[in-house]
Design a protein around this motif. Sequence first.
Motif, PDB file in Angstrom:
ATOM      1  N   VAL A 170      -2.270   3.097  -9.238  1.00 31.11           N
ATOM      2  CA  VAL A 170      -1.089   2.833  -8.404  1.00 31.11           C
ATOM      3  C   VAL A 170      -1.475   2.041  -7.166  1.00 31.11           C
ATOM      4  O   VAL A 170      -0.853   1.021  -6.835  1.00 31.11           O
ATOM      5  CB  VAL A 170      -0.379   4.139  -8.000  1.00 31.11           C
ATOM      6  N   THR A 171      -2.522   2.476  -6.481  1.00 27.72           N
ATOM      7  CA  THR A 171      -2.848   1.845  -5.197  1.00 27.72           C
ATOM      8  C   THR A 171      -3.493   0.464  -5.370  1.00 27.72           C
ATOM      9  O   THR A 171      -3.517  -0.318  -4.425  1.00 27.72           O
ATOM     10  CB  THR A 171      -3.764   2.748  -4.349  1.00 27.72           C
ATOM     11  N   SER A 172      -3.986   0.154  -6.575  1.00 27.01           N
ATOM     12  CA  SER A 172      -4.511  -1.201  -6.801  1.00 27.01           C
ATOM     13  C   SER A 172      -3.378  -2.201  -6.977  1.00 27.01           C
ATOM     14  O   SER A 172      -3.571  -3.404  -6.819  1.00 27.01           O
ATOM     15  CB  SER A 172      -5.407  -1.225  -8.045  1.00 27.01           C
ATOM     16  N   ASP A 173      -2.186  -1.701  -7.277  1.00 30.72           N
ATOM     17  CA  ASP A 173      -1.049  -2.584  -7.585  1.00 30.72           C
ATOM     18  C   ASP A 173       0.024  -2.572  -6.500  1.00 30.72           C
ATOM     19  O   ASP A 173       0.578  -3.608  -6.141  1.00 30.72           O
ATOM     20  CB  ASP A 173      -0.443  -2.158  -8.923  1.00 30.72           C
ATOM     21  N   PHE A 199       0.322   8.909  -1.042  1.00 29.00           N
ATOM     22  CA  PHE A 199       0.996   8.192   0.049  1.00 29.00           C
ATOM     23  C   PHE A 199       0.063   7.932   1.230  1.00 29.00           C
ATOM     24  O   PHE A 199       0.206   6.919   1.919  1.00 29.00           O
ATOM     25  CB  PHE A 199       2.286   8.923   0.436  1.00 29.00           C
ATOM     26  N   ARG A 200      -0.934   8.785   1.422  1.00 27.19           N
ATOM     27  CA  ARG A 200      -1.940   8.475   2.449  1.00 27.19           C
ATOM     28  C   ARG A 200      -2.756   7.248   2.038  1.00 27.19           C
ATOM     29  O   ARG A 200      -3.033   6.377   2.866  1.00 27.19           O
ATOM     30  CB  ARG A 200      -2.871   9.668   2.666  1.00 27.19           C
ATOM     31  N   ARG A 201      -3.121   7.191   0.776  1.00 26.76           N
ATOM     32  CA  ARG A 201      -3.900   6.033   0.314  1.00 26.76           C
ATOM     33  C   ARG A 201      -3.093   4.737   0.386  1.00 26.76           C
ATOM     34  O   ARG A 201      -3.662   3.652   0.508  1.00 26.76           O
ATOM     35  CB  ARG A 201      -4.412   6.266  -1.114  1.00 26.76           C
ATOM     36  N   LEU A 202      -1.772   4.847   0.305  1.00 28.10           N
ATOM     37  CA  LEU A 202      -0.922   3.655   0.443  1.00 28.10           C
ATOM     38  C   LEU A 202      -0.783   3.219   1.902  1.00 28.10           C
ATOM     39  O   LEU A 202      -0.227   2.160   2.180  1.00 28.10           O
ATOM     40  CB  LEU A 202       0.460   3.923  -0.155  1.00 28.10           C
ATOM     41  N   GLY A 203      -1.262   4.059   2.834  1.00 29.77           N
ATOM     42  CA  GLY A 203      -1.214   3.701   4.254  1.00 29.77           C
ATOM     43  C   GLY A 203      -0.133   4.411   5.040  1.00 29.77           C
ATOM     44  O   GLY A 203       0.267   3.944   6.103  1.00 29.77           O
ATOM     45  N   CYS A 204       0.345   5.542   4.539  1.00 31.69           N
ATOM     46  CA  CYS A 204       1.414   6.273   5.227  1.00 31.69           C
ATOM     47  C   CYS A 204       0.849   7.406   6.084  1.00 31.69           C
ATOM     48  O   CYS A 204      -0.134   8.060   5.717  1.00 31.69           O
ATOM     49  CB  CYS A 204       2.381   6.875   4.220  1.00 31.69           C
ATOM     50  N   GLU A 205       1.518   7.638   7.195  1.00 30.85           N
ATOM     51  CA  GLU A 205       1.313   8.870   7.963  1.00 30.85           C
ATOM     52  C   GLU A 205       2.368   9.845   7.464  1.00 30.85           C
ATOM     53  O   GLU A 205       3.535   9.465   7.294  1.00 30.85           O
ATOM     54  CB  GLU A 205       1.481   8.596   9.457  1.00 30.85           C
ATOM     55  N   LEU A 206       1.984  11.091   7.218  1.00 33.29           N
ATOM     56  CA  LEU A 206       2.886  12.020   6.544  1.00 33.29           C
ATOM     57  C   LEU A 206       3.309  13.189   7.414  1.00 33.29           C
ATOM     58  O   LEU A 206       2.509  13.738   8.177  1.00 33.29           O
ATOM     59  CB  LEU A 206       2.218  12.600   5.284  1.00 33.29           C
ATOM     60  N   VAL A 207       4.587  13.567   7.252  1.00 37.10           N
ATOM     61  CA  VAL A 207       5.063  14.889   7.650  1.00 37.10           C
ATOM     62  C   VAL A 207       5.236  15.634   6.331  1.00 37.10           C
ATOM     63  O   VAL A 207       6.127  15.309   5.551  1.00 37.10           O
ATOM     64  CB  VAL A 207       6.401  14.807   8.414  1.00 37.10           C
ATOM     65  N   GLU A 208       4.365  16.603   6.062  1.00 35.88           N
ATOM     66  CA  GLU A 208       4.373  17.275   4.766  1.00 35.88           C
ATOM     67  C   GLU A 208       5.223  18.544   4.804  1.00 35.88           C
ATOM     68  O   GLU A 208       5.079  19.370   5.699  1.00 35.88           O
ATOM     69  CB  GLU A 208       2.949  17.666   4.355  1.00 35.88           C
TER      70      GLU A 208
END
Length: 470
Positions: A170-173, A199-208
């Motif tokens: 997913v993150t390669s694409d 979603f962290r690997r995609l560059g997101c900051e998360l509220v989990e």
Amino acid sequence: MPPTPNSATPSSYAPPAPEIFKAYDIRGIVDKTLTAEAVRAIGHALGSEARKRSQRAIAIGRDGRLSGPELAGALADGIRAAGVDVVDIGCVPTPLTYFAAYHLGTDSCVSVTGSHNPPDYNGLKMVLGGETLYGDLIQDLRRRIVDNDLAHGAGQLREARVVDAYLDRVTSDVKLARPMKIVIDCGNGVAGAVAPQLFRRLGCELVELFCDVDGTFPNHHPDPSKPENLQDVIRALRDTDAELGLAFDGDGDRLGVVTKAGQIIYPDRQLMLFAADVLSRVPGGEIIYDVKCTRNLAGWIREHGGKPTMWNTGHALVKAKLRETGAPLAGEMSGHVFFKERWFGFDDGLYAGARLLEILSRAADPSAVLDALPDAVSTPELNIKMAEGEPFELVRRLKESARFDDASDVVTIDGVRVEYADGFGLARPSNTTPVVVLRFEADSQQAIERIQADFRRAIEGVWPGVQLPF
């Protein structure tokens, strides 16, 4: 994956409860209608069917329900008793089980999942040779058990892990144009085992919210199609500087979306955004959507150079249509979205969330992009509760004898969808519970009430005394 201490294969099994064999999957109450013995028998029937199709191995994944390990073990024992190998991929979202069939080269897989049903339910979603089993193919498994039409052998069991390969794929694409801060709510479903990493690997900051996997679902039901289950996301968006909210169902194959202001973007409007994006790379592409979706979709798809195709409700039926047509994208009102362009064509809530963020990360205000999508006044799904078999009879009578004088079109591919100049009404029999599903959409509340009055007259005309929910 517990069972295995080589319980000898019975020469025949007690026939499993017929009511667990649904239209799109197998589903029942654990230890009542869905027992370990029943699942072992189904595994043996599934393995026998796999051998008939020259399938040599089946990947098995399971969601986070407490009954998952025992049932997955029983399923594996049954499949192996037919002489088919099993690859156990552990506790993962259903889309990762589908992914495993491609990644591991088995082409066949089963997800042991109760999806968004209550904690005491579980079930099986099954794929053989790339074909999702539904309808008669599921009923045929029970016939095999009843007739003792079973192959015999000694399949092998091995383990494999696919989460890292999935994340890499997913993150390669999928690439975000900028970092984003988002709320993710996994409802204690199995999506929580993968979504935060993705979603962290995609560059997101998360509220989990509720990302720990807990098969008792202690916080709220993991079904983002119901507004009451999105209230925690709405509160978190209000109380933090996160710009968007994503929510996932119990097994991670459906997506819910909430804007910064707390507006729910229902899946048929999400599909508009996905369609415009996909059609920018696949001009003239066919976009498939189910009969419950907004009437704004067809015009939107044409406007963006695509070919709209309305189809039956049901994730297995939509997947079959996708395979038949080669369409690059399909979606359902329930929240299943199927990307064939850049992906494999199976429903995946996590991947849909990633594709959504890829599009919205190009905008300074993602909520403004979502709010600008065409909208209409609509009802939620309304249900007429009936006895088993009656919903199909009611809809059959509607098709045969009901008249809708002001209609511009009557579509009967799945129930009765009546199109008017300013809206539509739908009545279709559910394939999973004994209800008639109703949905209404129009340009105004007044128009909805007029359409509902037309449906009331038609339904009462074919089924006097029926209790209507509107």
